[in-house]
Scaffold this motif. Structure first.
Motif, PDB file in Angstrom:
ATOM      1  N   SER A 345     -14.849   7.411   1.828  1.00  0.00           N
ATOM      2  CA  SER A 345     -14.416   6.422   2.821  1.00  0.00           C
ATOM      3  C   SER A 345     -12.890   6.417   2.930  1.00  0.00           C
ATOM      4  CB  SER A 345     -14.912   5.026   2.432  1.00  0.00           C
ATOM      5  OG  SER A 345     -16.324   5.002   2.415  1.00  0.00           O
ATOM      6  N   PRO A 346     -12.353   5.991   4.066  1.00  0.00           N
ATOM      7  CA  PRO A 346     -10.895   5.999   4.237  1.00  0.00           C
ATOM      8  C   PRO A 346     -10.192   5.148   3.185  1.00  0.00           C
ATOM      9  CG  PRO A 346     -12.007   5.561   6.327  1.00  0.00           C
ATOM     10  CD  PRO A 346     -13.054   5.499   5.261  1.00  0.00           C
ATOM     11  N   GLY A 347      -8.996   5.584   2.810  1.00  0.00           N
ATOM     12  CA  GLY A 347      -8.139   4.792   1.936  1.00  0.00           C
ATOM     13  C   GLY A 347      -7.119   4.043   2.776  1.00  0.00           C
ATOM     14  N   ILE A 348      -6.846   2.810   2.404  1.00  0.00           N
ATOM     15  CA  ILE A 348      -5.883   1.971   3.127  1.00  0.00           C
ATOM     16  C   ILE A 348      -4.697   1.685   2.212  1.00  0.00           C
ATOM     17  CG2 ILE A 348      -5.486  -0.276   4.211  1.00  0.00           C
ATOM     18  CD1 ILE A 348      -7.366   1.254   5.874  1.00  0.00           C
ATOM     19  N   ILE A 349      -3.486   1.878   2.735  1.00  0.00           N
ATOM     20  CA  ILE A 349      -2.262   1.548   1.992  1.00  0.00           C
ATOM     21  C   ILE A 349      -1.506   0.475   2.766  1.00  0.00           C
ATOM     22  CG2 ILE A 349      -0.002   2.425   1.260  1.00  0.00           C
ATOM     23  CD1 ILE A 349      -1.324   5.075   0.598  1.00  0.00           C
ATOM     24  N   ARG A 350      -1.132  -0.587   2.044  1.00  0.00           N
ATOM     25  CA  ARG A 350      -0.348  -1.674   2.638  1.00  0.00           C
ATOM     26  C   ARG A 350       0.826  -2.001   1.711  1.00  0.00           C
ATOM     27  NH1 ARG A 350      -4.363  -4.741   5.860  1.00  0.00           N
ATOM     28  NH2 ARG A 350      -6.463  -4.209   5.167  1.00  0.00           N
ATOM     29  N   PRO A 351       2.027  -2.263   2.242  1.00  0.00           N
ATOM     30  CA  PRO A 351       3.104  -2.782   1.398  1.00  0.00           C
ATOM     31  C   PRO A 351       2.729  -4.182   0.909  1.00  0.00           C
ATOM     32  CG  PRO A 351       3.929  -2.014   3.525  1.00  0.00           C
ATOM     33  CD  PRO A 351       2.449  -2.086   3.636  1.00  0.00           C
TER      34      PRO A 351
END
Length: 367
Positions: A345-351
């Motif tokens: 599944s997609p990986g999500i990166i957030r500051p």
């Protein structure tokens, strides 16, 4: 035409518009920079019919006039002029540049053949803080595709609705999304795909002292005005994909980790992860307290481990290292949130300290 100006003014005009000069177009006049003496200003313009840039610089105009000069030689000459008072004189499409006791002349193109930039006088108009839009470009533009066969992916989708502005980019393997709240008292609505080249030029030309960015648009074109610069661009035709459908609304694993340390680990591991296609695939293992990168190839092997804060399931997943490094390099936050929902599944990166930004990357299936 007879104009007195400084080398700095000429250099500002040339450097501002030069990137809009056509390098491929068969029309010779589009390989030129138009200079127009009017009032107490010197106006520079260039266009490749996809993007056009105008810049106004101060000058002492004794006699008004217009010339179109070959961009490459004119730009090179301006850069090599001495820091002295410059006089420009035009006669029969030949411009003479005088400085000290010297002069040089250049033959130009017929100004009648040069396509002037429209002013979009009937367009909708709104403004934005320069610093906000510059940040939005930086956080999204790197995700645009460079494949001209799929035009809609070579630009960023700009949306303005109610009091929200959004900028979204994707190359189908990853997606960057940034939104912000703005005052929109007239309830303007806009949706258009802006070419990455246009946004790259805006980012290059915007300065901190330019506080406000004025944006005008109609269904096929968009204009950006700031400081002494007027930049017009076509919009890309086509349907941008429904980005909301691909952004997961929940996750099974949430990790908080230091941005810089993660970036440095990925950089080191990627050096030993190159395969025959020159793509660096790195494998991540996330357990209770650690994130590990164990990489081995014909070049050697590396084991990287860092402490993390984790909620949810353990997971093993692989990514193209470029897709991780591109976003880690533009995040200013000391920590990131990494959200995952299994190996495929997609990986999500957030500051951690910027809830208005999100980056999505698809994982790589490995044997």
């Amino acid at each position: 035409m007879k104009v007195y100006c400084s080398k700095d003014s000429l250099l500002t005009g040339v450097n501002t518009v030069q990137k809009a000069v056509s390098s491929k177009n068969t029309l010779p006049v589009l390989q030129g920079i138009m200079i127009k003496a009017e009032g107490q200003s010197l106006i520079f313009e260039a266009t490749d019919l996809e993007i056009g840039i105008r810049c106004v610089v101060p000058a002492q105009v004794e006699e008004e006039g217009v010339a179109v000069l070959p961009s490459r030689i004119f730009s090179d000459l301006v850069r090599k002029l001495p820091d002295a008072a410059i006089i420009l004189e035009l006669e029969n499409d030949i411009i003479t540049i005088k400085y000290y006791e010297s002069d040089l002349s250049l033959r130009g193109y017929d100004p009648e053949e040069f396509p002037l930039l429209p002013d979009l006088l009937d367009a909708e108009t709104f403004d934005l803080p320069v610093s906000l839009f510059k940040t939005m470009i930086k956080q999204t533009i790197f995700t645009c595709s460079t494949e001209e066969s799929r035009p809609v992916f070579t630009g960023c989708l700009l949306q303005i609705e109610d009091n929200t502005i959004r900028l979204i980019a994707t190359d189908t393997h990853r997606l960057a999304y940034r939104f912000a709240e703005i005052p929109n008292t007239d309830q303007f609505k806009f949706q258009g795909i802006i070419p990455a080249k246009t946004l790259g030029e805006i980012y290059r030309l915007l300065r901190e002292e330019d506080e406000n960015l004025i944006i005008r648009f109609n269904p096929s074109q968009i204009v950006f005005q700031f400081g002494s610069v007027y930049l017009l661009s076509r919009l890309i035709e086509g349907q941008f994909p429904n980005y909301k459908q691909v952004i997961p609304q929940s996750c099974q694993t949430k990790v908080i980790l230091p941005t810089k340390l993660f970036q440095e680990s990925v950089e080191r591991a990627s050096l030993l992860a190159r395969d025959g296609s020159h793509t660096s695939i790195i494998k991540l293992t996330i357990d209770t307290e650690h994130l590990s990168i164990d990489q081995a190839s014909d070049l050697g092997k590396i084991t990287e481990q860092m402490e993390i804060r984790k909620e949810g399931n353990d997971v093993k997943i692989a990514f193209n290292s470029k897709f991780l490094l591109d976003v880690l390099k533009i995040i200013d936050s000391e920590e990131i949130i990494f959200e995952l929902s299994g190996p495929y599944s997609p990986g999500i990166i957030r500051p951690v300290d910027d809830p208005d930004y999100l980056y999505l990357a698809l994982p790589v299936r490995t044997s």
